[in-house]
Design an enzyme around this catalytic site. Structure first.
Site, PDB file in Angstrom:
ATOM      1  N   HIS A  65      51.573  38.785  35.178  1.00  0.00           N
ATOM      2  CA  HIS A  65      50.250  38.743  35.782  1.00  0.00           C
ATOM      3  C   HIS A  65      49.775  37.298  35.982  1.00  0.00           C
ATOM      4  O   HIS A  65      49.235  36.940  37.035  1.00  0.00           O
ATOM      5  CB  HIS A  65      49.314  39.525  34.846  1.00  0.00           C
ATOM      6  N   GLU A  68      51.570  35.741  38.763  1.00  0.00           N
ATOM      7  CA  GLU A  68      51.019  36.253  40.033  1.00  0.00           C
ATOM      8  C   GLU A  68      49.818  35.411  40.470  1.00  0.00           C
ATOM      9  O   GLU A  68      49.706  34.986  41.613  1.00  0.00           O
ATOM     10  CB  GLU A  68      50.607  37.721  39.863  1.00  0.00           C
ATOM     11  N   HIS A  69      48.882  35.172  39.524  1.00  0.00           N
ATOM     12  CA  HIS A  69      47.721  34.333  39.863  1.00  0.00           C
ATOM     13  C   HIS A  69      48.169  32.916  40.219  1.00  0.00           C
ATOM     14  O   HIS A  69      47.641  32.311  41.139  1.00  0.00           O
ATOM     15  CB  HIS A  69      46.792  34.210  38.652  1.00  0.00           C
ATOM     16  N   GLU A 143      44.569  29.521  34.857  1.00  0.00           N
ATOM     17  CA  GLU A 143      44.753  30.933  35.230  1.00  0.00           C
ATOM     18  C   GLU A 143      45.136  31.803  34.037  1.00  0.00           C
ATOM     19  O   GLU A 143      44.841  32.987  34.025  1.00  0.00           O
ATOM     20  CB  GLU A 143      45.822  31.051  36.324  1.00  0.00           C
ATOM     21  N   GLU A 165      39.860  38.257  32.300  1.00  0.00           N
ATOM     22  CA  GLU A 165      40.040  39.451  33.129  1.00  0.00           C
ATOM     23  C   GLU A 165      40.532  40.607  32.249  1.00  0.00           C
ATOM     24  O   GLU A 165      40.050  41.728  32.333  1.00  0.00           O
ATOM     25  CB  GLU A 165      41.049  39.164  34.246  1.00  0.00           C
TER      26      GLU A 165
HETATM   27 ZN   LIG Z   1      44.406  39.401  37.779  1.00  0.00          ZN
END
Ligand SMILES: [Zn+2]
Length: 971
Positions: A65, A68-69, A143, A165
């Site tokens: 994840h 990905e960011h 991130e 998040e």
């Molecule tokens: Zn995310």
């Protein structure tokens, strides 16, 4: 192009026509790099590109994840801090995002503009293959996670976008449950890990692990490239080969997904989730029984299980759902069938129960499934579910998601596991097999094979814990304090310096030169004229029908808007209740289960809801409507309208057991969706301080929940009262004098609507009733709503028309600016929140809100300083054009037939004309730096109203007690 053709480094492996999507499918391999490419050719101008990688995680650090960011934080050709954000600001994209799944990461983009599409592709390809994240450690810090320490004396804390998040994502008990279910079923494989990242484990991720994850998986040999729509494939292949793929040599990639070995007996596990310290733990436990069910590649059984899940667990007629509710095992029943992974799983869940119901739960599940398998499933029930499933496949309405994107995700169900990419797009044969299966005991066999006789099964209990949040925070504070205590002075100084360096980097704008690398369109590429949303006004027997004449593929979308102004204000909560109950209770003709079956047999769904509409420019206006919305095949219009008539005029609200069940389910669903709807709730509440339409809508949220709880506390008496009130309300609301119809249909099929609709009309009351006055004490408030949430949703707003300002198109450009520039930098990048939103409504409401935000007062300060940002706003012509183009992409988002009709009717009800939309469009296109700056006094005035609504954790809200007039539990 023929099979085995070699073109630009690719070899065509296969070519087939897919009737279901009216497309030709091509499968290519890129010889040198090993990349796979699937192309779905058709005449859809909303083109889609996606590149995906198989990225099975090997721990809970969320590395997939965070990567990905991070790949979207600058690359070789686009050396900006956030090219992704620059793209969002200034592209005409119809979709731009990236997604991490339990075993893959996808980077899809979509656009209807050729030049834009090519730009988006190039930025994404450069990002995934040549990201800066491997060289610049600040990217993981921002991130993912980092130690934050402002000066040597302050405590050490964690921060980071994904860290926060996931704190928000794992606040909802149903999300926690799903994560625990996967851990229980797949103890030895990648699916046992939390691919999004567990906040407790995220800080274990190092820069070296992070970079090596990218090295291992982000190679063309491990990639799945997808193209869709009306595009020149040879040109795209040549480009992909020359610019990217030919630079890589084929390698073996260790991304194979291991299968979990089956269990010989059911395993049990228990775990807990946090609730508020002041909340009661009574009846808040979740029980779930879970199975691994076959392979995703077995597409026939996957379709069978999806239909089975709907039939036995999801509809109001579902026998297992009914058995669990009647046995009083919990307040509501839920289910999961997850088949986007190699080994899919199936879960039966009961919520709002107690742990001592476990035995009864297991027994009821077991016994009911055994009876269903042995005695056979009800044919009508199964037909109804198959019918609904078929309706959805043929309608293929995915709302605002581009169709090509939905197919991109669908093909991965097979492709990622070395199956044929096109296989999941076919459905006709499988659908026929489902229908045939009704005769051959196919569904009963599914129950036996995948559930009853399947020992790969777990029982997961999730209990509430009122101290968990506090304990967890304390443990984390301790870990951090120990960490700090063990540091030397020099080390502490280094972390302070690093925090400062990160902040500086975040505050420093990208250079002009870097910004200019991002290709943008020119304003010349933008259409000047607003899209027409034609509505023809017709009349049937004195009732007005608004016809949205569009090609709908044989479907009619019927919307009945009953003016609900005749309902006295003190009965409003009952009207909300009516909208929840109608359609799921008995009628004079049949029981509620048969009502559900009839709905699924005849229609694609009937929904009831209450909505308030305000007129443009008039904050005081309110037109309340009771809405009935039906999707139905044109050829079944007559049956569909007959069913609507039955529901409106023959529903019975006498079955005490049933009403109690529905009220409990409704209250439970509000509790469970609280975290997910938090930003909606705070926006509506702020609107309720200033407008009657806001007050009307907000009554249906938290006050309605309290009404349901009070109702349950004294059920018998309230039920009797409810019946009296409903008897009074029904003729007031379902009255032909109140009715306005919105119909979206192919004009040539209009005739099929007329006669059955006249029949429906003749069944409605004709008595005339006076309109009622609604009054609320409107005043700015400042409310803190507490919960067990680990993050905040901070909202601030006001009504600018009340303050003497007018709506204009430049506000939409300001929205884009705030969302992707000022709020993005201050609240997301620097504050670590997941995001922030703005809204400017034609009724005068301005709303600023943060989402999954670790802060509270700091965010209010950012909102309060917005006026200064606006006043000092400075942009080059290129920048300004970019923001205008980005704004246009949301104005011109493509619409499905259903959305076209709904949007046209929404405009009608809000009094928004074509000229209004054209004026706004002209204003957007003409917006200049001065127009933005001119909005500063408006923003300042709005912020000075001090209207605030925050949903968040108890501790954070109590700590900020001073900013609120009122602090209370959200529920
Ligand atoms: Zn995310």
């Amino acid at each position: 192009m023929d099979i085995h053709t070699k073109v630009h480094g690719f070899t065509l492996q296969r070519k087939t026509f897919i009737r279901e999507t009216d497309s030709t499918a091509y499968l290519f391999t890129h010889e040198k790099s090993g990349a796979r490419l699937f192309f779905l050719e058709n005449d859809d101008d909303n083109k889609v590109f996606s590149i995906a990688f198989r990225t099975p995680p090997i721990d809970d650090t969320g590395v997939a994840h965070i990567v990905e960011h991070s790949v979207l934080c600058g690359s070789r050709k686009y050396p900006l801090k956030e090219p992704f954000v620059e793209l969002v600001k200034g592209s005409l994209n119809t979709f731009l995002n990236a997604m991490t799944y339990p075993d893959k990461t996808m980077y899809p983009v979509a656009s209807r503009n050729d030049k834009d599409f090519q730009n988006l592709m190039d930025v994404y390809l450069d990002a995934v293959f040549y990201p800066n994240m491997k060289r610049d450690p600040h990217i993981l810090m921002q991130e993912g996670w980092h130690y934050e320490i402002g000066n040597a004396d302050s405590p050490l804390t964690y921060s980071g976008v994904v860290y926060n998040e996931m704190k928000g994502a794992l606040s909802s008990p149903d999300d926690i449950l799903e994560s625990r279910i996967m851990t229980s079923l797949y103890p030895d494989t990648t699916y046992g890990y939390e691919s999004g990242g567990d906040p407790e484990a995220i800080p274990n991720l190092t820069q070296a692990m992070f970079a090596s994850f990218h090295d291992r998986y982000y190679h063309p040999s491990n990639s799945y490239i997808y193209l869709y729509g009306d595009l020149d494939i040879e040109e795209k292949l040549a480009y992909l080969d020359a610019e990217y793929l030919s630079h890589f040599d084929r390698i073996p990639v260790p991304s194979h997904i291991k299968e979990q070995k089956p269990f010989a007996v059911m395993k049990r596990s228990r775990s807990s989730y946090p609730i508020g310290a002041e909340e009661s733990v009574r009846e808040k436990t979740f029980l779930s029984m879970n199975w691994i069910v076959g392979k995703s590649l077995d597409l026939k059984d996957m379709m069978g299980l999806e239909i089975l899940e709907h039939a036995i667990l999801r509809t109001q007629a579902a026998p297992l759902r009914k058995a669990l509710l009647r046995a009083k095992i919990g307040k509501d029943v839920d289910s999961i069938f997850e088949n986007d992974i190699l080994q899919p799983f199936f879960s039966i869940i009961v919520n709002n129960t107690e742990e001592n119901c476990v035995d009864a739960f297991c027994e009821t599940v077991e016994k009911t499934l055994a009876t269903l398998a042995e005695k056979g499933l009800d044919r009508t029930l199964m037909k109804a579910s198959i019918n609904l499933f078929e309706f959805r496949l043929r309608e293929a309405d995915f709302g605002s998601a581009p169709r090509g994107l939905v197919y991109a995700i669908r093909v991965m169900k097979s492709w990622l596991y070395d199956g044929d990419p096109e296989a999941p797009l076919y459905y006709e044969d499988a659908l026929q097999q489902m229908k045939d299966g009704l005769e051959t005991g196919y569904f009963e066999e599914l129950i036996r094979r995948y559930l009853l006789d399947n020992t790969h099964r777990t029982l997961v209990v999730l209990r509430p814990d009122a101290e968990l949040a506090v304990r967890r925070e304390a443990r984390q504070a301790e870990i951090l304090a120990n960490k700090k205590a063990a540091m030397s002075k020099a080390e502490i100084a280094a972390y302070v310096e690093e925090t400062r360096a990160l902040k500086t980097r975040q505050q420093t704008p990208d250079s002009e030169e870097a910004l200019n690398t991002i290709p943008i369109l020119s304003l010349k590429d933008i259409r000047r004229k607003a899209y027409d949303l034609p509505l023809e006004e017709r009349e049937i027997d004195t009732v007005k029908v608004l016809l949205s004449n569009v090609e709908t593929n044989g479907i009619a979308y019927v919307n009945l808007f009953f003016d609900a102004q005749t309902v006295p204000q003190d009965k409003l909560l009952y009207l909300y209740l009516l909208s929840d109950l109608i359609g799921s209770v008995d009628t004079e003709v049949r029981g509620y289960a048969d009502v559900a079956n009839q709905q699924n047999l005849v229609t694609g769904g009937i929904r009831f809801d209450l909505a308030g509409f305000s007129r443009k420019g008039k904050p005081d206006s309110l037109a309340p409507k009771f809405c009935v919305r039906m999707k139905v095949l044109t050829k079944k219009l007559s049956d569909g309208l007959a069913l609507v008539e039955e529901l409106l005029t023959k529903s019975r609200f006498t079955d005490e057991k049933r009403i109690r069940e529905r009220i409990e389910q409704e209250a439970t669903s509000i509790e469970l969706s609280l975290q997910r709807s938090a930003n909606q709730i705070i926006a509506t509440r702020i609107s309720s301080y200033f407008t009657r339409v806001g007050a009307y809508s907000s009554t249906g949220e938290l006050p309605f929940y309290h009404f349901l709880k009070d109702f349950q506390a004294n059920f018998a008496e309230n039920h009797a009262k409810m019946q009296r009130i409903f008897a009074e309300l029904l003729p007031l609301v379902f009255n032909r004098n109140n009715l306005l119809v919105g119909l979206t249909i192919d004009g040539k099929d209009y005739g099929a609507f007329e006669a059955p609709f006249e029949k429906l009309l003749s069944a409605l009351s004709e008595e005339k009733f006076p309109a009622q006055m609604y009054t609320w004490d409107l005043a700015a408030k400042s409310e803190g709503l507490t919960s067990s949430s680990r993050v905040q949703y901070v909202g601030k707003g006001a009504n600018f028309i009340r303050l003497g300002y007018e709506y204009s198109g430049s506000m939409l450009v300001l929205s884009t600016l705030l969302r992707y520039d000022y709020f993005w930098t201050k609240i997301r990048v620097q504050g670590g929140a997941y995001g922030a939103f703005t809204n400017f409504n034609r009724n005068g409401m301005l709303f600023f809100g943060s989402y999954r935000d670790p802060h509270l007062t700091q965010t209010i300060d950012v909102f309060n300083a917005t006026g200064d940002y606006v006043r000092r706003f400075d942009a080059t012509k290129r920048e300004m054009d970019k923001f205008i183009i980005g704004t246009m992409s949301s104005l011109d988002a493509p619409m499905t037939p259903k959305m076209k009709g709904e949007t046209a009717m929404g405009c009608y009800l809000h009094g928004v004309t074509f000229d209004d939309r054209q004026k706004t469009r002209d204003e957007v296109l003409a917006t200049r730096q001065e127009d933005i700056r001119a909005l500063a006094p408006l923003v300042d005035s709005c912020m000075q109203e001090n209207a605030l609504c925050v949903f968040g954790g108890e501790e954070k809200i109590h700590a900020a007690r001073g900013v609120f007039d009122m602090v209370k539990p959200a529920l």
